[in-house]
Design an enzyme around this catalytic site. Sequence first.
Site, PDB file in Angstrom:
ATOM      1  N   ASN A 131       0.570  19.238 -21.218  1.00  0.00           N
ATOM      2  CA  ASN A 131       0.301  18.340 -22.344  1.00  0.00           C
ATOM      3  C   ASN A 131       0.203  19.076 -23.671  1.00  0.00           C
ATOM      4  OD1 ASN A 131       0.212  15.876 -20.935  1.00  0.00           O
ATOM      5  ND2 ASN A 131      -1.782  16.439 -20.117  1.00  0.00           N
ATOM      6  N   HIS A 155      -0.211  12.108 -29.288  1.00  0.00           N
ATOM      7  CA  HIS A 155      -0.666  10.752 -28.940  1.00  0.00           C
ATOM      8  C   HIS A 155      -1.421  10.123 -30.106  1.00  0.00           C
ATOM      9  CE1 HIS A 155      -0.409  11.528 -24.315  1.00  0.00           C
ATOM     10  NE2 HIS A 155       0.703  11.021 -24.793  1.00  0.00           N
ATOM     11  N   LYS A 159       3.426  11.382 -11.643  1.00  0.00           N
ATOM     12  CA  LYS A 159       2.555  10.535 -12.475  1.00  0.00           C
ATOM     13  C   LYS A 159       3.263   9.205 -12.682  1.00  0.00           C
ATOM     14  CE  LYS A 159      -0.268  13.679 -15.261  1.00  0.00           C
ATOM     15  NZ  LYS A 159      -0.551  14.176 -16.623  1.00  0.00           N
ATOM     16  N   LYS A 211       8.114  22.877 -14.328  1.00  0.00           N
ATOM     17  CA  LYS A 211       7.234  21.731 -14.073  1.00  0.00           C
ATOM     18  C   LYS A 211       6.814  21.701 -12.604  1.00  0.00           C
ATOM     19  CE  LYS A 211       5.800  17.148 -14.666  1.00  0.00           C
ATOM     20  NZ  LYS A 211       5.763  15.939 -15.423  1.00  0.00           N
ATOM     21  N   ARG A 269       0.811  -1.231   0.000  1.00  0.00           N
ATOM     22  CA  ARG A 269       0.000   0.000   0.000  1.00  0.00           C
ATOM     23  C   ARG A 269       0.842   1.277   0.000  1.00  0.00           C
ATOM     24  NH1 ARG A 269      -2.846  -3.282   3.650  1.00  0.00           N
ATOM     25  NH2 ARG A 269      -4.684  -4.203   2.676  1.00  0.00           N
ATOM     26  N   HIS A 307       8.144   9.435 -28.613  1.00  0.00           N
ATOM     27  CA  HIS A 307       7.190  10.368 -27.996  1.00  0.00           C
ATOM     28  C   HIS A 307       7.518  11.845 -28.286  1.00  0.00           C
ATOM     29  CE1 HIS A 307       4.305  11.751 -25.038  1.00  0.00           C
ATOM     30  NE2 HIS A 307       5.259  12.425 -24.422  1.00  0.00           N
ATOM     31  N   GLU A 315      10.414  18.418 -25.172  1.00  0.00           N
ATOM     32  CA  GLU A 315       9.749  18.709 -23.884  1.00  0.00           C
ATOM     33  C   GLU A 315      10.378  19.935 -23.223  1.00  0.00           C
ATOM     34  OE1 GLU A 315       7.032  17.176 -23.028  1.00  0.00           O
ATOM     35  OE2 GLU A 315       7.087  15.133 -23.816  1.00  0.00           O
ATOM     36  N   ARG A 350      -2.594  21.839 -14.631  1.00  0.00           N
ATOM     37  CA  ARG A 350      -1.540  20.878 -14.975  1.00  0.00           C
ATOM     38  C   ARG A 350      -1.666  20.383 -16.415  1.00  0.00           C
ATOM     39  NH1 ARG A 350       1.285  16.002 -11.454  1.00  0.00           N
ATOM     40  NH2 ARG A 350       2.528  15.216 -13.187  1.00  0.00           N
ATOM     41  N   HIS A 408       0.323  17.201 -26.970  1.00  0.00           N
ATOM     42  CA  HIS A 408       0.203  15.766 -26.694  1.00  0.00           C
ATOM     43  C   HIS A 408      -1.062  15.139 -27.286  1.00  0.00           C
ATOM     44  CE1 HIS A 408       3.568  16.640 -24.128  1.00  0.00           C
ATOM     45  NE2 HIS A 408       3.630  15.418 -23.645  1.00  0.00           N
ATOM     46  N   GLU A 415      -3.963  17.157 -11.615  1.00  0.00           N
ATOM     47  CA  GLU A 415      -4.483  17.588 -12.918  1.00  0.00           C
ATOM     48  C   GLU A 415      -5.996  17.812 -12.929  1.00  0.00           C
ATOM     49  OE1 GLU A 415      -2.329  15.965 -16.318  1.00  0.00           O
ATOM     50  OE2 GLU A 415      -4.143  16.149 -17.500  1.00  0.00           O
TER      51      GLU A 415
HETATM   52  P1  NAD Z   1      12.709   5.253 -22.333  1.00  0.00           P
HETATM   53  O1  NAD Z   1      12.591   5.129 -20.891  1.00  0.00           O
HETATM   54  O2  NAD Z   1      12.173   4.143 -23.179  1.00  0.00           O
HETATM   55  O3  NAD Z   1      14.227   5.482 -22.733  1.00  0.00           O
HETATM   56  C1  NAD Z   1      14.564   5.648 -24.093  1.00  0.00           C
HETATM   57  C2  NAD Z   1      15.719   4.720 -24.487  1.00  0.00           C
HETATM   58  O4  NAD Z   1      16.944   5.264 -23.989  1.00  0.00           O
HETATM   59  C3  NAD Z   1      15.624   3.325 -23.926  1.00  0.00           C
HETATM   60  O5  NAD Z   1      16.101   2.409 -24.874  1.00  0.00           O
HETATM   61  C4  NAD Z   1      16.572   3.376 -22.729  1.00  0.00           C
HETATM   62  O6  NAD Z   1      17.065   2.097 -22.370  1.00  0.00           O
HETATM   63  C5  NAD Z   1      17.643   4.259 -23.251  1.00  0.00           C
HETATM   64  N1  NAD Z   1      18.427   4.992 -22.247  1.00  0.00           N
HETATM   65  C6  NAD Z   1      17.948   5.604 -21.145  1.00  0.00           C
HETATM   66  N2  NAD Z   1      18.915   6.283 -20.554  1.00  0.00           N
HETATM   67  C7  NAD Z   1      20.031   6.087 -21.272  1.00  0.00           C
HETATM   68  C8  NAD Z   1      21.360   6.569 -21.157  1.00  0.00           C
HETATM   69  N3  NAD Z   1      21.715   7.435 -20.211  1.00  0.00           N
HETATM   70  N4  NAD Z   1      22.264   6.163 -22.069  1.00  0.00           N
HETATM   71  C9  NAD Z   1      21.898   5.328 -23.078  1.00  0.00           C
HETATM   72  N5  NAD Z   1      20.647   4.868 -23.258  1.00  0.00           N
HETATM   73  C10 NAD Z   1      19.723   5.253 -22.360  1.00  0.00           C
HETATM   74  O7  NAD Z   1      12.007   6.591 -22.879  1.00  0.00           O
HETATM   75  P2  NAD Z   1      11.819   8.037 -22.258  1.00  0.00           P
HETATM   76  O8  NAD Z   1      11.665   8.940 -23.418  1.00  0.00           O
HETATM   77  O9  NAD Z   1      12.799   8.349 -21.217  1.00  0.00           O
HETATM   78  O10 NAD Z   1      10.409   7.910 -21.509  1.00  0.00           O
HETATM   79  C11 NAD Z   1       9.226   7.631 -22.207  1.00  0.00           C
HETATM   80  C12 NAD Z   1       8.209   7.119 -21.208  1.00  0.00           C
HETATM   81  O11 NAD Z   1       7.962   8.169 -20.258  1.00  0.00           O
HETATM   82  C13 NAD Z   1       6.864   6.788 -21.818  1.00  0.00           C
HETATM   83  O12 NAD Z   1       6.440   5.554 -21.294  1.00  0.00           O
HETATM   84  C14 NAD Z   1       5.943   7.904 -21.349  1.00  0.00           C
HETATM   85  O13 NAD Z   1       4.613   7.466 -21.178  1.00  0.00           O
HETATM   86  C15 NAD Z   1       6.567   8.272 -20.048  1.00  0.00           C
HETATM   87  N6  NAD Z   1       6.312   9.670 -19.640  1.00  0.00           N
HETATM   88  C16 NAD Z   1       5.843   9.858 -18.383  1.00  0.00           C
HETATM   89  C17 NAD Z   1       5.630  11.134 -17.932  1.00  0.00           C
HETATM   90  C18 NAD Z   1       5.182  11.349 -16.518  1.00  0.00           C
HETATM   91  O14 NAD Z   1       4.843  12.485 -16.149  1.00  0.00           O
HETATM   92  N7  NAD Z   1       5.215  10.332 -15.684  1.00  0.00           N
HETATM   93  C19 NAD Z   1       5.889  12.246 -18.750  1.00  0.00           C
HETATM   94  C20 NAD Z   1       6.368  12.001 -20.032  1.00  0.00           C
HETATM   95  C21 NAD Z   1       6.578  10.712 -20.476  1.00  0.00           C
HETATM   96  N1  GLY Z   2       3.907  15.016 -18.379  1.00  0.00           N
HETATM   97  C1  GLY Z   2       2.691  15.668 -18.045  1.00  0.00           C
HETATM   98  C2  GLY Z   2       2.476  15.776 -16.578  1.00  0.00           C
HETATM   99  O1  GLY Z   2       3.322  15.409 -15.792  1.00  0.00           O
HETATM  100  O2  GLY Z   2       1.444  16.224 -16.188  1.00  0.00           O
END
Ligand code: NAD
Ligand code: GLY
Length: 364
Positions: free
Chosen positions: A245, A252, A143, A227, A121, A265, A185, A241, A248, A237
């Site tokens: 997006n 998306h 998030k 942020k 939990r 992305h 971003e 907030r 987005h 949100e």
């Molecule tokens: P990712 O986590 O898939 O990383 C991209 C690639 O880079 C992967 O192959 C990873 O292994 C590689 N990598 C990571 N760090 C590295 C490094 N230092 N050196 C070499 N390779 C490296 O992609 P991302 O763009 O970081 O994240 C995308 C994800 O984030 C999506 O699932 C999206 O939904 C999520 N997201 C969440 C939020 C939120 O607010 N929580 C906001 C935006 C995106």
């Molecule tokens: N990435 C959008 C949010 O954190 O709200």
Amino acid sequence: MTAVSKQVQVQLGDRSYPIYIGSGEIQRADIASHICGQKVLIVSNETIAPLYLELVEKQLAGKQVDKVILADGEQFKNLDNLNLIFDQLITSHHDRKTTLIALGGGVIGDMTGFAAACYQRGVAFIQIPTTLLAQVDSSVGGKTAVNHAMGKNMIGAFYQPQAVIIDTDTLSTLPDREFNAGLAEVIKYGLIVDADFFVWLENNLEALLNRDQQALAYAVELSCISKSRVVAADETEQGVRAILNLGHTFGHAIETFQQYKDWIHGEAVAAGMVMAAELSVMAGDLYSADLARIKNLLTACSLPIAPPSGMAADDFMRLMVRDKKVLDGQLRLVLLESLGSACVSDQFSTADLDEMLNKTCISV
Ligand code: NAD
Ligand code: GLY
């Protein structure tokens, strides 16, 4: 000059936490001071673990450190892989005082955060983001989620970390394409809340693209400041907030249309931000000269500024109704009131939306 460490605070009352930013931060930040128990589980993936896991482990001397190394990719951000984290936690007898550490990009951060929100939990977790996108966006704000076969991030929770440790040195191994996607971003913050930062990005892009440590630390810091302010104003949100997006809704739709196989992305968001900006010009809010500046900056980052060929206006309309910002069947879009100011609106002209989509999808 030596890059200095910066600190930004996310102000959320008793759930407030620091974001440490700088070159060498994994070694400099006192990670252990944010861990209350004796047990730690590091979650990473098979690409990142060989690069940075040992460095993180060295900071945790005296703790029981267990690890889960997941397969790399968005397709593994699901309940099956989440279960691997729970398996390890239970097998190694982790209790409520355990701390999870997410070492990786947004995929690892979102999954680890959600595992922490659910395990017994709710247990503590720390974010050590290693992509630019994760450093400026996903690691901050709480998030967390996994994907469902029928939709991205459909199962998740708002759950804040104890601390975010951003070591800009980790970006040295990030592939160019991932780095540029993260810049989309970064540019977003200039567009939605900080026109001066947009100008700074225009003037310092070369240093950023060369991954100059000081330029990087500044861009990450300014992004995290923006942020964290928005998150502090609206953690779950309910309103403002949603401006985070920008682009987005269109982005998306592009990702879904391509079944997450072509553009990553940040690339889809870049094209989506231009589409939102086009609509804002049509609404009489944004100057066309500013739209041109937005396109120039994104193009200089090797990012797309129009939808992919093969995608039609109808595809957008069909896919955008699934957007999480749709309320009571009404599509809401993030639009620009000017460069540096955004709003969420359901008052846009549908005729303008049709015209913009038909104009930008001309390559079909
Ligand atoms: P990712 O986590 O898939 O990383 C991209 C690639 O880079 C992967 O192959 C990873 O292994 C590689 N990598 C990571 N760090 C590295 C490094 N230092 N050196 C070499 N390779 C490296 O992609 P991302 O763009 O970081 O994240 C995308 C994800 O984030 C999506 O699932 C999206 O939904 C999520 N997201 C969440 C939020 C939120 O607010 N929580 C906001 C935006 C995106
Ligand atoms: N990435 C959008 C949010 O954190 O709200």
